[in-house]
Scaffold this active site. Structure first.
Site, mmCIF file in Angstrom:
data_model
loop_
_atom_site.group_PDB
_atom_site.id
_atom_site.type_symbol
_atom_site.label_atom_id
_atom_site.label_comp_id
_atom_site.label_asym_id
_atom_site.label_seq_id
_atom_site.Cartn_x
_atom_site.Cartn_y
_atom_site.Cartn_z
ATOM 1 N NE ARG A 33 27.694 35.453 56.763
ATOM 2 C CZ ARG A 33 27.248 36.472 56.066
ATOM 3 N NH1 ARG A 33 27.995 36.985 55.106
ATOM 4 N NH2 ARG A 33 26.056 36.973 56.280
ATOM 5 C CG ASP A 137 29.780 38.989 41.333
ATOM 6 O OD1 ASP A 137 28.761 39.626 41.681
ATOM 7 O OD2 ASP A 137 30.570 38.463 42.157
HETATM 8 C C1 LIG Z 1 24.279 41.671 46.997
HETATM 9 S S1 LIG Z 1 24.993 41.222 45.474
HETATM 10 C C2 LIG Z 1 24.247 42.423 44.403
HETATM 11 C C3 LIG Z 1 23.613 41.800 43.187
HETATM 12 C C4 LIG Z 1 22.803 42.760 42.302
HETATM 13 N N1 LIG Z 1 23.607 43.873 41.874
HETATM 14 C C5 LIG Z 1 21.584 43.253 43.033
HETATM 15 O O1 LIG Z 1 21.532 44.425 43.423
HETATM 16 O O2 LIG Z 1 20.642 42.468 43.214
HETATM 17 C C6 LIG Z 1 26.653 41.845 45.655
HETATM 18 C C7 LIG Z 1 27.644 41.220 44.702
HETATM 19 O O3 LIG Z 1 28.847 41.996 44.724
HETATM 20 C C8 LIG Z 1 29.918 41.131 44.469
HETATM 21 N N2 LIG Z 1 31.165 41.781 44.882
HETATM 22 C C9 LIG Z 1 31.628 42.008 46.148
HETATM 23 N N3 LIG Z 1 32.829 42.627 46.107
HETATM 24 C C10 LIG Z 1 33.118 42.809 44.784
HETATM 25 C C11 LIG Z 1 34.230 43.386 44.107
HETATM 26 N N4 LIG Z 1 35.281 43.901 44.768
HETATM 27 N N5 LIG Z 1 34.204 43.388 42.754
HETATM 28 C C12 LIG Z 1 33.139 42.867 42.073
HETATM 29 N N6 LIG Z 1 32.078 42.301 42.663
HETATM 30 C C13 LIG Z 1 32.064 42.279 44.003
HETATM 31 C C14 LIG Z 1 29.574 39.878 45.274
HETATM 32 O O4 LIG Z 1 30.270 38.745 44.781
HETATM 33 C C15 LIG Z 1 28.049 39.797 45.090
HETATM 34 O O5 LIG Z 1 27.704 38.898 44.067
#
Ligand SMILES: C[S@@+](CC[C@H](N)C(=O)[O-])C[C@H]1O[C@@H](n2cnc3c(N)ncnc32)[C@H](O)[C@@H]1O
Length: 267
Positions: A33, A137
């Site tokens: 990546r 987020d």
């Molecule tokens: C796979 S998505 C989940 C989206 C939604 N909750 C769902 O279940 O469809 C994971 C998200 O977590 C966010 N994320 C990762 N680490 C994080 C952190 N430390 N604090 C807040 N958001 C975070 C990422 O940017 C990403 O947009």
């Protein structure tokens, strides 16, 4: 080539800043990546890239690296059973005014799905009009796109034809294949940036919290700390959802299991 030392430093950086757990078996994924990004930037290699993001020397690039190493996969009404449960719970008892929080909202699909459900329940007199949805987020890039409230139609595949008609406008011409949300839903979601691994400053308490498909990035101690901090924002009796693939929760906050990935905070 990504050396073990450089990989270790990148992993420590990501863990310290955003709680991301990158065990050794993720080295190939990190190499691939970040490798593409390094090529695009014309840098000499991983060490040069590390120098750029170390100590957040380049904060924007640091955020790009976080985005590359996490996934933003999401879609409307993902894990529909959670929305069905929410609907059943909110429909029992007298109508209430609901405050909901989507705590790792990605492009907003989850938060807008909650807003669609609450709009429908309000129309049926099953919830009070003053409801609100907060969506946060860590990634500015996803938040920018979320605020636009325009999505590839494919991500709304779980909506019923009635929901599509009520809440969406189909794009035509150049916008073919895109769907815009109607303002009644789009305007009801407030977006903000929040790192779940830092102090949680949100306008709680909430009646409903979705913390789905983000715990998978964290190691066990970080996961426990995030769950405790987020669940502390839940009103007694409130509902808490995690991804169904994220295992069972243990938390200092008393959470009673209701079904896969679904909990209620004890009163
Ligand atoms: C796979 S998505 C989940 C989206 C939604 N909750 C769902 O279940 O469809 C994971 C998200 O977590 C966010 N994320 C990762 N680490 C994080 C952190 N430390 N604090 C807040 N958001 C975070 C990422 O940017 C990403 O947009």
């Amino acid at each position: 080539m990504l050396s073990d030392d450089t990989f270790g430093e990148i992993a420590a950086l990501m863990h310290g800043a955003v709680g991301l757990s990158l065990p050794p078996h993720k080295k190939a994924l990190v190499a691939s990546r970040l490798g593409q990004r390094i090529q695009r930037l014309g840098l000499s290699g991983y060490e040069a890239y590390l120098a750029r993001i170390r100590g957040r020397a380049d904060a924007d690039e640091f955020q790009v690296a976080v985005d590359l190493l996490t996934t933003h996969e999401t879609y409307f009404f993902r894990e529909r059973r959670h929305f069905d449960l929410l609907e059943r719970e909110l429909s029992s008892g007298p109508p209430r005014s609901i405050a909901a929080w989507s705590a790792a909202c990605s492009y907003g699909d989850e938060a807008y799905s909650i807003a669609m459900l609450l709009t429908d329940l309000e129309m049926q007199g099953r919830t009070r009009p003053g409801w609100s949805v907060l969506a946060t987020d860590i990634s500015d890039q996803v938040l920018r796109e979320a605020r636009e409230a325009v999505f590839p139609a494919e991500r709304l595949r779980e909506l019923t034809p009635q929901q599509l008609k009520r809440h969406c406008l189909r794009g035509e011409g150049e916008a073919e294949g895109q769907v815009a949300l109607r303002d009644e839903v789009a305007s009801r979601v407030a977006f903000g940036r929040l790192n779940l691994c830092e102090t949680i400053d949100v306008p709680g308490p909430f009646d409903v919290i979705f913390l789905r498909n983000v715990l998978i990035y964290f190691d066990a101690p970080t996961k426990a700390a995030v769950v405790d901090a987020v669940a502390a924002q839940l009103r007694p009796g409130g509902l808490f959802f995690i991804g169904t693939a994220e295992g069972r929760l243990s938390s200092c906050v008393p959470l009673q299991p209701l079904g896969p990935g679904a909990y209620r905070r004890a009163a």
